[in-house]
Design a protein around this motif. Structure first.
Motif, short mmCIF file in Angstrom:
data_model
loop_
_atom_site.label_atom_id
_atom_site.label_comp_id
_atom_site.label_asym_id
_atom_site.label_seq_id
_atom_site.Cartn_x
_atom_site.Cartn_y
_atom_site.Cartn_z
N UNK A 141 13.59 16.57 -8.74
CA UNK A 141 13.38 15.20 -9.27
C UNK A 141 12.73 14.30 -8.23
N UNK A 142 11.94 13.33 -8.74
CA UNK A 142 11.33 12.33 -7.86
C UNK A 142 12.37 11.24 -7.59
N UNK A 143 12.54 10.90 -6.32
CA UNK A 143 13.53 9.87 -5.98
C UNK A 143 12.89 8.82 -5.07
N UNK A 144 13.18 7.56 -5.32
CA UNK A 144 12.66 6.48 -4.47
C UNK A 144 13.76 5.99 -3.54
N UNK A 145 13.43 5.84 -2.26
CA UNK A 145 14.35 5.27 -1.29
C UNK A 145 13.81 3.91 -0.86
N UNK A 146 14.65 2.88 -0.97
CA UNK A 146 14.24 1.57 -0.45
C UNK A 146 14.36 1.64 1.07
N UNK A 194 8.39 -0.24 2.81
CA UNK A 194 9.12 -0.83 1.68
C UNK A 194 9.79 0.26 0.84
N UNK A 195 9.16 1.46 0.83
CA UNK A 195 9.69 2.52 -0.04
C UNK A 195 9.26 3.88 0.47
N UNK A 196 10.14 4.86 0.31
CA UNK A 196 9.79 6.25 0.61
C UNK A 196 10.04 7.05 -0.65
N UNK A 248 0.83 -1.20 0.00
CA UNK A 248 0.00 0.00 0.00
C UNK A 248 0.87 1.25 0.00
N UNK A 249 0.42 2.27 -0.71
CA UNK A 249 1.12 3.55 -0.67
C UNK A 249 0.16 4.62 -0.15
#
Ligand code: EPU
Length: 343
Positions: free
Chosen positions: A146-151, A135-137, A82-83
């Motif tokens: 920029x959009x960045x994903x952090x595990x 799981x992700x931020x 879920x996000x």
């Protein structure tokens, strides 16, 4: 999306401190945030305002993160992914998950604040930390837009800490957080003493996640002040971690001093380390329930500083420094402040 001027931030911080924002904008959508960042990079981010102490007026543009929305990204037999967008109210989100029988967040019921700030200090209560299910931020990097994903690993979570409180402080805006929750065979965390007692009192042998949430809500309500009624920011200090040498010395002098032994995995050290409840240190020094002008130390939980009505941020900060000094002089322990102080 309008930029307002001279807005009081009293309703936007749970301490209820009255400071003014020269310019203020509330953001409902991701694209609005991108637009704002194109024009202005020197911003002051405001989310649920539940973990901050404001001691001065803010002359930067205050950007209030108010993006709502929950999406179910994926599911299998056992789990859901879920996000939740950053502006979702944390407790409402937890209750929504419980209503769908999604397990993992129930011990974190009734924590004030928004979803977007939960990873920053890795919120935790009653044996669970939010890092256990993140799981992700997703963030927007301020400098590049920029959009960045952090595990989970990228976030470098530890006790009340993450990369967002350290190297990346003030550099990213968290826009959403993703979670892995259980659909069945929930891993319940009931071993925390007061939860066990609460369930026993209600004769609950096989608790559901709703039962655990109810128990947590009851315990929190009995100990922690409701920020809607009395300004506060939860635990003001972190529980300090000390060496076994210092622990032994202190236990000799204070045989009733409570402690949690940290396993070497958690502490990442060869020596056994001990976490000491800061609430006990503060209570032992006689601060519990004491009022200093319009602020004070909560009567039921000494870790919590409160604003009775019109305390200034600096009144609360001065009280915090006084407590730190007393604890340092008596126990040789440097209490670390847990909330973000803007001075
Ligand atoms: N204690 C005292 N006096 C006090 C408060 C606590 O002596 O006024 C001692 C008692 O011996 C008690 C022990 O401290 O057994 C632990 O107290 P409690 O269970 O209330 O937990 P805590 O260590 O004071 C931490 C979190 C809380 C979280 C609770 C429950 C931190 C900084 N605080 O408090 O988090 O709700 O555990 O898991 O780790 C928050 O971060 O805002 C917050 C409220």
């Amino acid at each position: 999306m309008t930029i307002q001027e001279n807005i009081s931030l009293k309703p936007f911080n749970t301490f209820g401190v009255d400071v003014t924002a020269e310019k203020f904008v509330s953001i409902d959508h991701f694209y609005q945030l991108q637009e704002i960042l194109k024009k202005e990079k020197n911003i002051f981010l405001l989310s649920g305002g539940s973990n901050m102490l404001l001691t001065r007026n803010i002359d930067q543009l205050v950007v209030h993160i108010n993006m709502k929305g929950i999406t179910l990204d994926d599911e299998n037999e056992d789990n859901v992914f879920i996000t939740a967008n950053a502006g979702e109210d944390w407790h409402d989100f937890v209750q929504w998950c419980i209503s769908k029988n999604y397990g993992g967040l129930e011990n974190l019921s009734l924590i004030p604040g928004f979803v977007g700030t939960c990873p920053i200090q890795n919120i935790g209560a009653y044996g669970v930390e939010v890092k256990d299910v993140i799981t992700k931020v997703e963030t927007l990097e301020i400098i590049s837009g920029k959009k960045i994903d952090f595990s989970n690993e990228d976030c470098r979570f530890s006790y009340r800490n993450s990369i967002f409180k350290n190297e990346l402080k003030g550099k990213h805006i968290i826009t959403s957080v993703s979670f892995k929750l259980s659909k069945k065979n929930h891993q319940l965390n009931t071993e925390y003493g007061t939860i066990e007692t609460e369930l026993k009192n209600k004769n609950i042998i096989n608790p559901t996640i709703q039962d655990i949430s109810n128990a947590v809500i009851k315990i929190r309500k009995s100990k922690l002040p409701d920020p809607k009624k009395i300004g506060n920011s939860g635990s003001f200090f972190k529980n300090p971690i000390i060496s076994s040498k210092q622990y032994k010395k202190l236990r000799e002098k204070y045989p009733t001093m409570p402690f949690y032994e940290l396993d070497s995995l958690e502490s990442n050290q060869k020596d056994v380390l001990y976490k000491i409840p800061a609430g006990w240190l503060i209570e032992t020094m006689g601060f519990k329930g004491k009022r200093f002008g319009d602020c004070g130390v909560h009567e039921k939980q000494a870790l919590v500083l409160v604003n009775y009505n019109n305390a200034k941020g600096n009144d609360i900060f001065s009280l915090a420094k006084k407590i730190q000094k007393t604890i340092l002089n008596t126990f040789e322990i440097a209490l670390e402040i847990e909330v973000n102080v803007f001075d």
